[in-house]
Design an enzyme around this catalytic site. Structure first.
Site, PDB file in Angstrom:
ATOM      1  N   TYR A   1       0.807  -1.227   0.000  1.00  0.00           N
ATOM      2  CA  TYR A   1       0.000   0.000   0.000  1.00  0.00           C
ATOM      3  C   TYR A   1       0.838   1.273   0.000  1.00  0.00           C
ATOM      4  CZ  TYR A   1      -4.544   2.299   0.926  1.00  0.00           C
ATOM      5  OH  TYR A   1      -5.702   3.038   0.831  1.00  0.00           O
TER       6      TYR A   1
ATOM      7  N   LYS B   1      -2.157   9.327   0.219  1.00  0.00           N
ATOM      8  CA  LYS B   1      -3.208   9.703   1.176  1.00  0.00           C
ATOM      9  C   LYS B   1      -2.643  10.578   2.284  1.00  0.00           C
ATOM     10  CE  LYS B   1      -6.807   7.419  -0.502  1.00  0.00           C
ATOM     11  NZ  LYS B   1      -7.950   8.140  -1.097  1.00  0.00           N
TER      12      LYS B   1
END
Lengths: 249, 197
Positions: free
Chosen positions: A150, A157
């Site tokens: 991720y 993010k």
């Protein structure tokens, strides 16, 4: 709450974005733009669902990784409505790879599609928010916790959350409120495609106090609140919406 | 009103190569038309989406986005083409016929569905684009023959801004053919005419 307002939700053809668009439609806005990239028919279905609630809606395609495409989207909104009051930066796209396998191009592309798209969207929205407005970005727990493969999206993010803090300060004089909603595992068509989804889901349920994973509606309700006058004193915050998962695990 | 729906194969190839090159941050001269985009250039899903978006915008068509074999199985019967993620012999035969730009020997033996992405080439995009342009032209012909459903006019033209047709007299719009539907129909036809046991 949002009567007469003009709203853009990116990535709104399905999942969390669609739930947000439908939740905001209940507040009688003047128009909702359903941002999407390639899912034309599905975006049209979301438009139809919004219009069934009595709210005019338009599907608007953009490749958020291309500056000119984003600019074209906002020009189209300005041409159609002459204003924007709410910008929900929900669309996300990434490659999922171990850290050591991420190429420069993958990194750049993921940052462009997610973090740069939010900054650019925020800048262009602010130019159209003549009487103030609300900007809400969607983030995920991978922004400040480790999640396998991720890195690229997690870093994007985290950049989105930081960007929101700066925008919140600099856009406050224009009465534009900027915040982030950070979701835990939310069950959508997309997340269910994860190769180990069922295993992941069981793991999350076991560690979530309420014993379930989140739904798109769980997120949509918080987004709607952050777009309301009641949230005007919440500025530049990242609100975690995960049923308490991050407190326990 | 511009009437162009079709483009020459050379025009299509040039636009496809430009789109592929732009996505992969390469010069068009560096793109080999038949090279696997994944193996030769490290292309990934993000690149494919960008290429598809660019081509849809350039030609105002709707390329296929879904798994075509699965779509065809919904019409013909589950498990005909794919079982437990592996292509059946009938699935392989469909792909040999549907994808002539790929070496047929790659559609033999055990081929997993998730491996098919590696077989995407620039030529694949050229073929898909030409097929969707052909379908778009056929669709326009049918519309003009039947006339606008709102005003009856046959002055219907391809939009220069979106993937749709527009009636010149009343501005009614009609979507261009959906790429998934076109390809599923092609697979169904190939199966019924050439592959079905």
């Amino acid at each position: 709450m949002l009567a007469g307002k003009v709203i853009l939700v990116t990535g709104a053809s399905r999942g969390i974005g669609r739930a947000i668009a439908l939740r905001l439609a209940r507040e009688a806005p003047a128009h909702i733009f359903v941002g999407y990239c390639l899912q034309h028919d599905i975006a049209a279905q979301t438009v139809a669902a919004i219009e069934n609630l009595g709210v005019p809606a338009t599907a608007i395609a953009a490749d958020l990784g291309q500056v000119e495409s984003v600019e074209e989207m906002f020009r189209a909104i300005n041409h159609r409505c002459g204003r924007l009051d709410v910008f929900i930066s929900n669309a996300a796209r990434a490659s999922f790879r171990p850290a050591m396998n991420i190429t420069s191009r993958t990194w750049d592309r993921t940052m462009d599609l997610n973090a740069r798209a939010f900054l650019l969207g925020g800048q262009l929205s602010a130019q159209l928010m003549k009487d103030g407005g609300s900007i809400v970005a969607l983030s995920s727990l991978g922004s400040h916790f480790y999640a396998p493969e991720y890195l690229a999206l997690g870093a994007a993010k985290a950049a989105i959350e930081a960007t929101a803090r700066y925008l919140a300060v600099e856009l406050a004089p224009k009465k534009i409120n900027v915040n982030v909603v950070c979701g835990g595992l939310i069950e959508t068509e997309t997340t269910q495609l994860h190769p180990h989804y069922e295993e992941l889901k069981r793991s999350v349920i076991a560690k979530t106090p309420e014993g379930r994973v989140g739904t798109p509606e769980d997120v949509a309700g918080v987004v709607a609140f952050l777009c309301s006058p009641e949230a005007r004193w919440i500025r530049g915050q990242t609100i975690v919406v995960d049923g308490g998962f991050s407190l326990v695990s | 009103m511009i009437d162009q729906v079709t483009f020459s194969p050379a025009e299509v190839e040039s636009t496809v190569v430009d789109a592929v090159a732009k996505s992969l941050l390469l010069k068009p001269s560096e793109i080999a038309i038949n090279a696997s985009l994944e193996d030769a250039y490290g292309a990934e899903s993000l690149d494919m989406l960008e290429i598809v978006f660019a081509l849809e915008k350039a030609f105002r068509i709707r390329l296929p986005h879904e798994n075509i074999l699965r779509g065809a199985e919904q019409k013909l019967g589950e498990g005909i083409f794919v079982r437990q993620g592996i292509l059946t012999e009938q699935g392989l035969e469909i792909l040999r016929r549907l994808r002539p730009e790929i070496d047929a020997s790659l559609f033999t033996g055990t081929v997993r569905v998730h491996e098919l992405g590696r077989l995407m080439t620039a030529q694949t995009f050229v073929r898909l684009t030409l097929r969707l342009l052909e379908s778009k032209e056929e669709s326009l012909g049918v519309l003009r023959e039947s006339g606008c459903s709102r005003c009856g006019s046959r002055a219907i033209y391809p939009s220069q801004k979106a993937a749709e047709f527009v009636c010149h007299d009343c501005n009614a719009t009609y979507p261009v053919p959906n790429g998934d539907a076109v390809l599923v129909e092609d697979v169904t036809k190939i199966y019924r005419e050439n592959v079905r046991p």
